[in-house]
Scaffold this active site. Structure first.
Site, PDB file in Angstrom:
ATOM      1  N   SER A  21       0.831  -1.201   0.000  1.00 40.09           N
ATOM      2  CA  SER A  21       0.000   0.000   0.000  1.00 40.09           C
ATOM      3  C   SER A  21       0.865   1.250   0.000  1.00 40.09           C
ATOM      4  CB  SER A  21      -0.901   0.005   1.234  1.00 40.09           C
ATOM      5  OG  SER A  21      -1.646   1.201   1.296  1.00 40.09           O
ATOM      6  N   LYS A  45      -3.473   2.840  -2.183  1.00 45.51           N
ATOM      7  CA  LYS A  45      -2.954   3.604  -1.059  1.00 45.51           C
ATOM      8  C   LYS A  45      -4.037   3.647   0.020  1.00 45.51           C
ATOM      9  CE  LYS A  45      -2.343   7.917  -1.393  1.00 45.51           C
ATOM     10  NZ  LYS A  45      -1.850   9.210  -1.883  1.00 45.51           N
ATOM     11  N   VAL A  71       4.411  10.682   4.336  1.00 51.12           N
ATOM     12  CA  VAL A  71       3.517  11.294   3.343  1.00 51.12           C
ATOM     13  C   VAL A  71       2.331  11.939   4.033  1.00 51.12           C
ATOM     14  CG1 VAL A  71       2.073  10.835   1.320  1.00 51.12           C
ATOM     15  CG2 VAL A  71       4.259   9.647   1.590  1.00 51.12           C
ATOM     16  N   LEU A  73      -0.638  10.207   4.788  1.00 52.93           N
ATOM     17  CA  LEU A  73      -1.896   9.622   4.308  1.00 52.93           C
ATOM     18  C   LEU A  73      -2.653  10.565   3.376  1.00 52.93           C
ATOM     19  CD1 LEU A  73      -3.279   7.901   7.556  1.00 52.93           C
ATOM     20  CD2 LEU A  73      -2.090   6.820   5.649  1.00 52.93           C
ATOM     21  N   CYS A 128       0.260   2.701  10.548  1.00 53.94           N
ATOM     22  CA  CYS A 128       1.009   3.839  10.006  1.00 53.94           C
ATOM     23  C   CYS A 128       1.759   4.514  11.155  1.00 53.94           C
ATOM     24  CB  CYS A 128       0.069   4.840   9.339  1.00 53.94           C
ATOM     25  SG  CYS A 128       0.914   6.304   8.691  1.00 53.94           S
ATOM     26  N   LYS A 163      -3.538  -4.926   8.847  1.00 57.32           N
ATOM     27  CA  LYS A 163      -2.114  -4.636   8.693  1.00 57.32           C
ATOM     28  C   LYS A 163      -1.572  -4.102  10.012  1.00 57.32           C
ATOM     29  CE  LYS A 163       1.320  -2.391   5.747  1.00 57.32           C
ATOM     30  NZ  LYS A 163       1.546  -1.624   4.500  1.00 57.32           N
ATOM     31  N   ILE A 188       4.938  -6.473   8.058  1.00 56.44           N
ATOM     32  CA  ILE A 188       4.647  -5.393   8.982  1.00 56.44           C
ATOM     33  C   ILE A 188       4.603  -4.082   8.200  1.00 56.44           C
ATOM     34  CG2 ILE A 188       5.679  -6.488  11.015  1.00 56.44           C
ATOM     35  CD1 ILE A 188       8.292  -4.977  10.420  1.00 56.44           C
ATOM     36  N   THR A 190       6.083   0.120   8.075  1.00 57.21           N
ATOM     37  CA  THR A 190       7.361   0.784   8.301  1.00 57.21           C
ATOM     38  C   THR A 190       7.591   1.016   9.796  1.00 57.21           C
ATOM     39  OG1 THR A 190       6.282   2.931   7.999  1.00 57.21           O
ATOM     40  CG2 THR A 190       7.309   1.939   6.054  1.00 57.21           C
TER      41      THR A 190
END
Length: 302
Positions: A21, A45, A71, A73, A128, A163, A188, A190
């Site tokens: 993603s 994304k 980024v 989101l 995230c 996720k 996983i 980041t």
């Protein structure tokens, strides 16, 4: 020819390699590039209910062993989700829609919209590392993970993938997600990280803190997949530093049924997907395996 086809979380895939993603998942044109490159599924994304502009630049910085990004989101919200999925349905690949909410109700609303638009599955972004009030902040608490997954799984019929990122109670959070109705896990995301410009004497990212991806986190991803599979024996999509067939095979041997490629697509191009697929074919022949299924979790048997 060895068979690479695999079934993961109810999805029938021609082989185990797809994009992660956030990488070429924001427009019909980008998803078409992935389809032409041979991805077995197309992962969008992360979409939120309201449009998000994202963080100020710089949002991505290359490092010696990976990529640091924040980024924020950025996405066009619900309306953009519907349009993208409807456009992508004609590419002949399962479309997995990544969604990011701040409450169980918001996740359920996004999932319902994705299903209505034609998504084959939804991927819940519970990991995230740099979105305040979303992602990793939610995924750190196993109870919250369970509540969100239950809200989504009771709303949609398509498979739900949770996720999860690197958290202290990852195995417990994974169990809560599975018990609440997740058909599989993506492991996983980041890792929270930072880089500082030693001359400007300030963090290089606009958001200061970002997520580290690429080869640097691969051993961490292998360990996470191995431990969760050992405990739960569930369907897992492994992600983190997949650069070639060998790194993909490591995650599969640890227990992943499929893998996602992110940083390698950014640094080398989407053609890396085909290279990994061909490499896995050769690896199966080399070790005498007739199907990729034989190798899922094999590291636990040796």
């Amino acid at each position: 020819m060895p068979l690479l086809s695999v079934r993961v979380a109810g999805l029938e895939l021609e082989h185990p390699v797809m994009n992660a993603s956030g990488v070429l998942g924001s427009s019909p044109e980008a998803l078409e590039r992935l389809a032409r490159a041979g991805a077995s599924a197309l992962v969008t994304k992360s979409f939120t209910r309201e449009p998000r502009a994202g963080y100020t630049t710089p949002i991505a910085v290359p490092l010696p062993h990976g990529l640091l990004n924040a980024v924020g989101l950025s996405n066009p919200g619900l309306e953009g989700l519907r349009g993208l999925v409807q456009a992508a349905r004609g590419l002949g690949k399962p479309v997995i829609v990544s969604i990011a909410g701040s409450t169980p109700r918001e996740f359920a609303e996004l999932a319902a919209a994705a299903e209505e638009a034609g998504a084959a599955a939804v991927e819940l972004n519970l990991s995230c590392p740099h979105a305040r009030g979303r992602g990793l902040e939610l995924g750190m608490d196993p109870a919250t993970v369970g509540e969100i997954v239950e809200a989504v799984a009771s709303t949609v019929r398509v498979p739900v993938l949770a996720k999860l990122g690197l958290v202290d109670r990852l195995v417990e959070a994974a169990g809560r997600a599975l018990g609440a109705g997740a058909r599989g896990l993506v492991l996983i995301n980041t890792l929270r990280a930072m880089a500082i410009d030693v001359y400007a004497m300030r963090p290089v990212l606009g958001n200061r803190v970002g997520g580290l991806s690429g080869p640097a986190i691969h051993p961490v991803a292998v360990r996470a997949v191995y431990e969760v599979y050992r405990e739960h024996g569930c369907d897992i999509v492994g992600v983190g530093g997949v650069e070639d067939w060998r790194t993909a095979a490591e995650l599969i041997l640890a227990g992943a049924r499929a893998v996602q490629v992110g940083t390698a697509i950014v640094t080398r191009g989407e053609h890396v997907i085909g290279e990994i697929v061909e490499g896995l074919k050769g690896y199966l022949a080399e070790v005498g395996a007739k199907t990729i299924e034989e190798l899922v979790g094999a590291a636990h048997r040796h």
